[in-house]
Motif scaffolding. Structure first.
Motif: not given
Length: 81
Positions: A39, A41-45
């Motif tokens: 990803s 963005n590291a905050k998107v799972f």
């Protein structure tokens, strides 16, 4: 002395090596199928990408099939008919 004690050469026949390289290729393909899905963005799972059929079922099955092929290539005796 016996003649086959001094025999030098390869451990396996060429057919065994061909099967062995096919097995190694299938194992490599399985590991390649396990990669990817990062990803930005590291905050998107992204659960759908991480737990996809390709990574959970297909890739490990390919690796196990590859190990089976390589084990078969080791045990195969081409001189025996």
């Amino acid at each position: 002395m016996k003649n086959n004690e001094n025999k030098k050469g390869f451990l396996f026949e060429s057919e065994n090596y061909k099967i062995l390289f096919i097995g190694i290729g299938v194992i490599a393909l399985g590991f390649i199928l396990m990669t990817g899905g990062g990803s930005d963005n590291a905050k998107v799972f992204n659960e759908a990408e991480l737990f996809s059929f390709r990574r959970i079922r297909l890739a490990p099955t390919m690796v196990l099939i590859g190990f089976g092929i390589t084990i078969y290539s080791i045990f195969k005796n081409p001189t025996k008919k």
